[in-house]
Design a protein around this motif. Structure first.
Motif, mmCIF file in Angstrom:
data_model
loop_
_atom_site.group_PDB
_atom_site.id
_atom_site.type_symbol
_atom_site.label_atom_id
_atom_site.label_comp_id
_atom_site.label_asym_id
_atom_site.label_seq_id
_atom_site.Cartn_x
_atom_site.Cartn_y
_atom_site.Cartn_z
ATOM 1 N N ILE A 289 -4.932 9.356 6.328
ATOM 2 C CA ILE A 289 -5.323 10.666 5.797
ATOM 3 C C ILE A 289 -4.543 10.952 4.517
ATOM 4 O O ILE A 289 -5.094 11.405 3.502
ATOM 5 C CB ILE A 289 -5.069 11.779 6.828
ATOM 6 C CG1 ILE A 289 -5.934 11.572 8.081
ATOM 7 C CG2 ILE A 289 -5.362 13.155 6.225
ATOM 8 C CD1 ILE A 289 -5.631 12.553 9.197
ATOM 9 N N LEU A 290 -3.235 10.671 4.553
ATOM 10 C CA LEU A 290 -2.403 10.888 3.372
ATOM 11 C C LEU A 290 -2.843 9.989 2.223
ATOM 12 O O LEU A 290 -2.855 10.409 1.063
ATOM 13 C CB LEU A 290 -0.931 10.648 3.721
ATOM 14 C CG LEU A 290 -0.277 11.730 4.586
ATOM 15 C CD1 LEU A 290 1.062 11.254 5.108
ATOM 16 C CD2 LEU A 290 -0.102 13.012 3.786
ATOM 17 N N ALA A 291 -3.200 8.742 2.534
ATOM 18 C CA ALA A 291 -3.679 7.826 1.496
ATOM 19 C C ALA A 291 -4.929 8.387 0.824
ATOM 20 O O ALA A 291 -5.053 8.374 -0.410
ATOM 21 C CB ALA A 291 -3.970 6.451 2.101
ATOM 22 N N LEU B 298 0.833 -1.205 0.000
ATOM 23 C CA LEU B 298 0.000 0.000 0.000
ATOM 24 C C LEU B 298 0.869 1.257 0.000
ATOM 25 O O LEU B 298 0.618 2.203 -0.770
ATOM 26 C CB LEU B 298 -0.927 -0.005 1.219
ATOM 27 C CG LEU B 298 -1.721 1.285 1.498
ATOM 28 C CD1 LEU B 298 -2.683 1.579 0.348
ATOM 29 C CD2 LEU B 298 -2.481 1.179 2.821
ATOM 30 N N ILE B 299 1.912 1.277 0.830
ATOM 31 C CA ILE B 299 2.802 2.432 0.915
ATOM 32 C C ILE B 299 3.505 2.668 -0.420
ATOM 33 O O ILE B 299 3.622 3.808 -0.891
ATOM 34 C CB ILE B 299 3.830 2.236 2.044
ATOM 35 C CG1 ILE B 299 3.142 2.139 3.414
ATOM 36 C CG2 ILE B 299 4.850 3.373 2.041
ATOM 37 C CD1 ILE B 299 2.372 3.361 3.807
ATOM 38 N N VAL B 300 3.976 1.584 -1.043
ATOM 39 C CA VAL B 300 4.672 1.703 -2.331
ATOM 40 C C VAL B 300 3.734 2.275 -3.391
ATOM 41 O O VAL B 300 4.109 3.166 -4.168
ATOM 42 C CB VAL B 300 5.219 0.324 -2.775
ATOM 43 C CG1 VAL B 300 5.736 0.389 -4.205
ATOM 44 C CG2 VAL B 300 6.333 -0.133 -1.844
ATOM 45 N N VAL B 301 2.500 1.779 -3.428
ATOM 46 C CA VAL B 301 1.508 2.277 -4.391
ATOM 47 C C VAL B 301 1.229 3.758 -4.149
ATOM 48 O O VAL B 301 1.124 4.553 -5.097
ATOM 49 C CB VAL B 301 0.204 1.450 -4.299
ATOM 50 C CG1 VAL B 301 -0.927 2.127 -5.066
ATOM 51 C CG2 VAL B 301 0.424 0.049 -4.835
ATOM 52 N N LEU B 302 1.121 4.145 -2.881
ATOM 53 C CA LEU B 302 0.860 5.551 -2.550
ATOM 54 C C LEU B 302 2.017 6.452 -2.984
ATOM 55 O O LEU B 302 1.797 7.535 -3.546
ATOM 56 C CB LEU B 302 0.628 5.700 -1.044
ATOM 57 C CG LEU B 302 -0.666 5.109 -0.486
ATOM 58 C CD1 LEU B 302 -0.668 5.187 1.043
ATOM 59 C CD2 LEU B 302 -1.889 5.836 -1.046
ATOM 60 N N ILE B 303 3.252 6.007 -2.737
ATOM 61 C CA ILE B 303 4.421 6.804 -3.123
ATOM 62 C C ILE B 303 4.473 6.982 -4.643
ATOM 63 O O ILE B 303 4.695 8.085 -5.154
ATOM 64 C CB ILE B 303 5.722 6.146 -2.619
ATOM 65 C CG1 ILE B 303 5.788 6.213 -1.090
ATOM 66 C CG2 ILE B 303 6.950 6.826 -3.216
ATOM 67 C CD1 ILE B 303 6.957 5.454 -0.494
ATOM 68 N N LYS B 304 4.267 5.890 -5.381
ATOM 69 C CA LYS B 304 4.292 5.968 -6.843
ATOM 70 C C LYS B 304 3.205 6.904 -7.366
ATOM 71 O O LYS B 304 3.448 7.726 -8.252
ATOM 72 C CB LYS B 304 4.123 4.569 -7.436
ATOM 73 C CG LYS B 304 5.342 3.669 -7.282
ATOM 74 C CD LYS B 304 5.108 2.330 -7.954
ATOM 75 C CE LYS B 304 6.347 1.451 -7.884
ATOM 76 N NZ LYS B 304 6.130 0.131 -8.526
ATOM 77 N N LEU C 201 4.089 12.298 2.970
ATOM 78 C CA LEU C 201 4.151 10.836 2.919
ATOM 79 C C LEU C 201 5.559 10.340 3.213
ATOM 80 O O LEU C 201 5.755 9.405 4.000
ATOM 81 C CB LEU C 201 3.688 10.371 1.540
ATOM 82 C CG LEU C 201 3.382 8.889 1.353
ATOM 83 C CD1 LEU C 201 2.303 8.420 2.315
ATOM 84 C CD2 LEU C 201 2.966 8.609 -0.083
ATOM 85 N N ILE C 202 6.559 10.971 2.597
ATOM 86 C CA ILE C 202 7.950 10.580 2.842
ATOM 87 C C ILE C 202 8.334 10.850 4.293
ATOM 88 O O ILE C 202 8.972 10.022 4.963
ATOM 89 C CB ILE C 202 8.904 11.328 1.884
ATOM 90 C CG1 ILE C 202 8.585 10.990 0.433
ATOM 91 C CG2 ILE C 202 10.350 10.994 2.215
ATOM 92 C CD1 ILE C 202 8.693 9.521 0.083
#
Length: 482
Positions: free
Chosen positions: A440-442, A383-389, A420-421
């Motif tokens: 919230i960021l997601a 999930l985190i990787v998808v959000l960063i991309k 996010l970072i």
């Protein structure tokens, strides 16, 4: 034809609502002929109509009160039960807009898939948790609200105006918490270890832990910086960022939280990366700034984790013991983990070092690992990787047309990526796997991505129209010349 039918249905619903409310108030007036009843009902009716037609505002304020704990920061508001009323209003408005009027268009995306999959893993973990009562209580009181509001924000935020309001609201809420934290620091109120600031510790507030307070204060920093550095925004938006940044900066330093400081450095580093071309210069500034921050924050003066402790300090060793315990919990329960909110109660059984007290995990990654197992951690990281991309792709797209697109979209794209970072970096030392920030960021990543797509499509359409118009004018001019 469909638009006319929808408009007709909307008008019919409005007329039905107005007549029903009038008959209801008239009936109350007939049986209880007193002006106070009418005044109260009128106010409540207006509030209800506003809530049903403005779900975005209600949901956003519920998130702000729940995450920033405004009613605990200002205890005068505590007895008013504002989060409860906001939660009821949010649920009612969502049901009204999604289920009855259907004015909100639902959609699905990759981020929702991973979020839902993680939710399913958490629910299964609750069922098989070592202490089911604790897991159910946390899920019932906190986690389901976080998930619901994540979907709500992602779906409701659709216009640059809503995005701009969100940026300002989060920044102002963070600044208010920061002001109280600074007052407590200067007044010596609620300090732990003699130097670390807290808020509401005397009545058991979540902000009574300096690490949790640092997390709450760190979160709005990326939003405040975005407001300040986005020159296309109106001056009063930038002024909010200008005022909030030093307040939040000082307040995070007052918590003496290493995780909070690292997250703050990461946020400023992302903004620096976009504006400083020389990577050597950026790294030099980052190293010098980090050293200066840790000196200014007085980390060496802390009772735990200070310079007085030789070798690896007690705070660091406590984290290492907790992380080892988390890994053992996951090894013993690889599919479900020990269950939501169960790390603390299981610490005694898995820790290699017992000092007479259970301890928190103080790590997002190890917390998720312990409470949802290896499967849960894999989905969470995905999930985190998808959000960063997604956030990075949106920021890249917006930067290419930043002079043409609404500045609120550009500011939010910067803020969300940097935030996010920063949250991920601070997650090494702060426990936020089942807390508000990441979710919230997601939600904002999804919302800004969708809003950006709409804006880019409009720009593309306008460009094509302009090209067609220019071609037509050129053709006309050529015909005249011939």
């Amino acid at each position: 034809m469909n638009m006319n039918n929808a408009s007709l249905q909307s008008k019919t619903l409005q007329w039905f609502t107005a007549i029903a409310c009038s008959l209801f108030i008239g009936g109350i007036w007939h049986f209880y002929p007193h002006p106070s009843w009418i005044i109260s009902l009128s106010v409540l009716s207006l509030a209800a109509l506003y809530t049903l037609n403005r779900p975005f505002i209600i949901v956003l304020f519920f998130v702000i009160f729940s995450f920033f704990r405004i009613h605990e920061v200002f205890p005068q508001l505590y007895s008013l039960k504002i989060p409860l009323f906001l939660s009821l209003g949010s649920l009612t408005a969502l049901i009204w807009q999604v289920g009855i009027t259907r004015q909100i268009k639902l959609f699905w995306c990759k981020e929702f898939t991973f979020l839902t999959l993680f939710l399913v893993i958490v629910i299964v973990g609750v069922i098989f948790s070592s202490n089911r009562l604790l897991a159910i209580e946390y899920f019932k009181n906190i986690y389901w609200k976080i998930i619901l509001m994540t979907f709500a924000i992602a779906i409701l935020v659709r216009t640059p105006q809503q995005i701009a309001f969100t940026l300002k609201a989060i920044t102002i809420a963070g600044a208010l918490v920061g002001i109280v934290a600074i007052q407590n620091k200067l007044g010596g109120i609620g300090l732990i270890e003699g130097t670390r600031v807290t808020i509401g510790r005397e009545f058991g507030s979540m902000l009574g832990d300096p690490n949790d307070l640092a997390l709450v204060l760190m979160f709005p920093i990326s939003f405040a910086v975005a407001l300040l550095v986005t020159h296309q925004l109106p001056w009063h938006h930038r002024m909010i960022g200008f005022i909030a940044i030093p307040i939040l900066f000082w307040a995070v330093i007052a918590t003496q939280s290493r995780g909070g400081l690292l997250g703050m450095i990461a946020v400023f580093g992302i903004y620096g990366l976009q504006r400083i071309k020389s990577k050597v210069l950026l790294m030099t500034i980052a190293v010098m700034a980090s050293g200066a921050l840790f000196v200014v924050a007085g980390i060496s003066e802390r009772v735990s984790g200070g310079a007085a402790e030789a070798g690896i300090d007690a705070s660091a060793m406590g984290r290492l013991y907790a992380w080892e315990a988390a890994f053992k919990m996951a090894v013993n329960n690889p599919i479900t983990g020990v269950g939501l909110d169960n790390f603390y109660s299981n610490y005694f059984y898995y820790s290699p070092h017992w000092d007479g007290l259970n301890h928190a995990v103080h790590s997002t990654w190890f917390g998720v690992l312990a409470e949802t197992g290896f499967l849960g951690l894999s989905v969470f990281i995905s999930l985190i990787v998808v959000l960063i991309k997604s956030a990075n792709r949106t920021l890249t797209s917006v930067k290419a047309v930043k002079d043409e697109i609404n500045p609120a979209i550009y500011a939010s794209a910067q803020a969300i990526f940097a935030g996010l970072i920063g949250t991920i970096v601070s997650g090494t030392f702060l426990t936020q796997g089942f807390n508000w920030p990441i979710y919230i960021l997601a939600a904002l990543v999804v919302a800004v991505t969708k809003t950006c797509e709409i804006a880019l499509n409009e720009i593309e359409i306008d460009t094509r129209k302009s090209e067609i118009q220019n071609d037509s004018q050129n053709d006309s001019q050529n015909e005249k010349n011939q």
